[in-house]
Design an enzyme around this catalytic site. Structure first.
Site, short mmCIF file in Angstrom:
data_model
loop_
_atom_site.label_atom_id
_atom_site.label_comp_id
_atom_site.label_asym_id
_atom_site.label_seq_id
_atom_site.Cartn_x
_atom_site.Cartn_y
_atom_site.Cartn_z
N VAL A 1 28.34 32.34 67.60
CA VAL A 1 26.97 32.66 67.19
C VAL A 1 25.92 31.95 68.04
O VAL A 1 24.72 32.21 67.87
CB VAL A 1 26.75 32.34 65.69
CG1 VAL A 1 27.59 33.26 64.83
CG2 VAL A 1 27.05 30.88 65.39
N SER B 1 31.97 29.19 67.48
CA SER B 1 33.28 29.80 67.19
C SER B 1 34.17 29.97 68.41
O SER B 1 35.35 30.27 68.28
CB SER B 1 33.08 31.16 66.52
OG SER B 1 32.66 31.01 65.18
N LYS C 1 37.50 28.17 68.60
CA LYS C 1 38.64 28.56 67.76
C LYS C 1 39.91 28.87 68.55
O LYS C 1 41.00 28.45 68.15
CB LYS C 1 38.24 29.73 66.86
CG LYS C 1 37.20 29.33 65.81
CD LYS C 1 36.62 30.52 65.05
CE LYS C 1 35.58 30.03 64.04
NZ LYS C 1 34.88 31.13 63.35
N TYR D 1 34.88 39.01 65.49
CA TYR D 1 34.38 39.14 64.12
C TYR D 1 34.71 40.53 63.58
O TYR D 1 35.80 41.04 63.78
CB TYR D 1 32.88 38.85 64.06
CG TYR D 1 32.50 37.47 64.51
CD1 TYR D 1 33.20 36.34 64.08
CD2 TYR D 1 31.42 37.27 65.38
CE1 TYR D 1 32.84 35.06 64.49
CE2 TYR D 1 31.06 35.99 65.79
CZ TYR D 1 31.78 34.89 65.35
OH TYR D 1 31.42 33.63 65.75
N TYR E 1 35.91 19.91 62.19
CA TYR E 1 35.57 21.29 62.55
C TYR E 1 34.12 21.40 63.03
O TYR E 1 33.83 22.04 64.05
CB TYR E 1 35.81 22.21 61.36
CG TYR E 1 35.32 23.62 61.55
CD1 TYR E 1 35.86 24.46 62.53
CD2 TYR E 1 34.29 24.14 60.76
CE1 TYR E 1 35.41 25.76 62.70
CE2 TYR E 1 33.83 25.44 60.93
CZ TYR E 1 34.39 26.23 61.91
OH TYR E 1 33.93 27.51 62.09
#
Length: 508
Positions: A347, A149, A152, A329, A277
């Site tokens: 993660v 992540s 992003k 998150y 992605y």
């Protein structure tokens, strides 16, 4: 370079602060530069470091030739004018925080992706890069991990650079979701809540070079990462990609849910976007390279070591705003409250943190808490903002409560105090650095005691010799009428007595 010109006089000041006898050794110069946090492989210093590879004694002309390619950077470094002026102290404090938080054992590695479940949970790395290119790493900083992540923020920046804020945010919101990162939910307009959760990140991918082939889109992203990391090209983990794809039911569901709601730009190939992605999440990097990318964000999109404007400042501003409010998150609100810095976790155990205009930081520790954030990463950052005034609102009057500001350029008063402490403590490197910063060599404290008084009293013959060699007065008197020679005699420092007595006779 003529010593009578402004540039020449500045070079002469640096030379005088480092010389022993009539020359400066190449090793002394190299060590003085790298002690400030600049590394010998810094591309801005390549020409200088090549000249310093071989042991040599540099007279003034050779000294100037060596530093000329990076004169401004080297001068700023040796004068303590980089982002973190006292980098050795700051580096030591980072190491202390790392050692203290290494004992944190909570959490567990992510297991919903098989490749992540196999990662060694004991790995721990911290790496930082300041906006001036000062670098420090500790722990497993060269161990590669998938960005997950943490891709992003970068993908969001690339989408905004290509299409602008209005078009991007016609397809993705900018509010915290209050939900888990992969929750099957959209905002009231049928759009992802923000680019820092899975749905929003998939949307960002749909906007990156949509007219190119899949291979060319991936090459474009890979090249942008290389530029952000100062030339370090990221790897790609095919096993991670295959593992990610095989366990992607929720991401496929998010994609179809968004398509059902008409969220994607017209003509989006959903399956190709999802594959893209997964590929972005499977890029591999290490903490050192990722810290450089974080440093680029901290520096308004300019890579600290190449000087390239990789991203536009306004793009970075938008990205950092979203990172601070949405990047952690379901812990994002608590993070903003207690840490108060832009950040993004993944993660894999990666966590990037931005201290705007100061530095980028990467912490890698695979054990995660219930929100999917690195347990040690959060512990490290808590200790960081407890010690330093990096929280966004630490600059409010009365907030600091004893926190230290490592950014503050030393005032004249602080310089003077540091100069006296360095002389009294036998810290010759500190004495040199502060003379280079402009502290007069015969500066006296409130009792009329100079650096040579203090070094003589404490028995630091090497400091006394250096000060004498660089023009310090041999017989200054303090308010009691004592000279450095008197102090050395009183404390029975015979080597210094001989040195000062000899110097006094030679000047007679």
């Amino acid at each position: 370079m003529n010593a009578s010109t402004p540039a020449g006089s500045r070079a002469r000041a640096l030379f005088e602060s480092l010389r022993q006898g009539e020359t400066v050794s190449s090793r002394t110069l190299r060590d003085a530069i790298t002690r400030t946090g600049l590394r010998s492989d810094d591309p801005r210093l390549r020409a200088t470091m090549q000249q310093l590879d071989e042991p040599a004694e540099l007279d003034f002309a050779r000294f100037v030739a060596a530093i000329r390619p990076g004169l401004l950077l080297i001068e700023r470094a040796l004068r303590g004018d980089l982002a973190i002026p006292d980098f050795p102290r700051f580096r030591g404090e980072i190491d202390e925080i790392y050692a203290a938080t290494r004992a944190v054992e909570g959490g567990s590695v992510a297991d919903y992706i098989p490749q992540l479940a196999r990662v060694d949970p004991s790995l721990y790395a911290v790496s930082l890069v300041t906006v001036d290119g000062q670098r420090h790493s500790i722990g497993d900083a060269r161990h590669p991990f998938s960005v997950q992540s943490c891709c992003k923020p970068i993908n969001y920046c690339l989408a905004v650079e290509e299409h602008g804020e209005d078009r991007v945010h016609a397809h993705v919101g900018c509010e915290p979701s209050g939900q888990m990162f992969n929750e099957l939910t959209l905002n009231g307009l049928g759009r992802p809540h923000n680019p820092m959760i899975n749905a929003g990140a998939i949307m960002s991918c749909s906007l990156i070079r949509p007219g190119l082939s899949s291979a060319d889109r991936f090459d474009f992203v890979n090249e942008m990462w290389t530029r952000l990391c100062g030339g370090r090209k990221p790897g790609f983990s095919n096993p991670m990609y295959l593992s990610e794809r095989r366990t992607a039911d929720r991401n496929f569901a998010l994609g179809y849910f968004m398509r059902e709601n008409g969220a994607f730009p017209e003509g989006t190939d959903l399956l190709e976007t999802l594959e893209f992605y997964f590929q972005c999440c499977s890029l591999e990097i290490d903490a050192e390279a990722f810290a450089m990318a974080a440093g680029t964000l901290a520096n308004g999109g300019i890579c600290p070591v190449t000087g390239e404007q990789v991203l536009q400042p306004d793009t970075v501003r938008k990205c950092l705003s979203l990172m601070e409010s949405c990047g952690m998150y379901n812990y994002s609100g608590q993070w903003a409250f207690s840490i108060g810095l832009p950040a993004k976790s993944g993660v894999s155990g990666a966590l990037i943190v931005i201290v705007p205009n100061v530095m980028g930081l990467c912490v890698y520790a695979p054990r995660l808490d219930a929100n999917g954030n690195s347990v040690r990463g959060i512990a490290f950052c808590r200790e960081l903002v407890d010690r330093f005034n990096f929280h966004s609102y630490d600059n409010l009057v009365g907030v600091l409560h004893g926190k230290r500001d490592p950014r503050r350029s030393d005032t004249r008063a602080v310089d003077r105090e540091d100069f006296f402490w360095a002389a009294a403590g036998g810290d010759l490197d500190g004495v040199r650095r502060l003379i280079a910063r402009g502290v007069p060599i015969d500066e006296a404290d409130y009792d009329g005691r100079t650096a040579i008084h203090l070094a003589a009293s404490e028995g630091h013959a090497h400091v006394v010799e250096f000060l004498l060699d660089h023009g310090a007065r041999r017989e200054p008197s303090d308010r009691w009428g004592n000279t450095p020679l008197d102090d050395a005699r009183r404390e029975s420092h015979d080597a210094i007595v001989a040195l000062l007595a000899q110097s006094t006779r030679a000047s007679a």
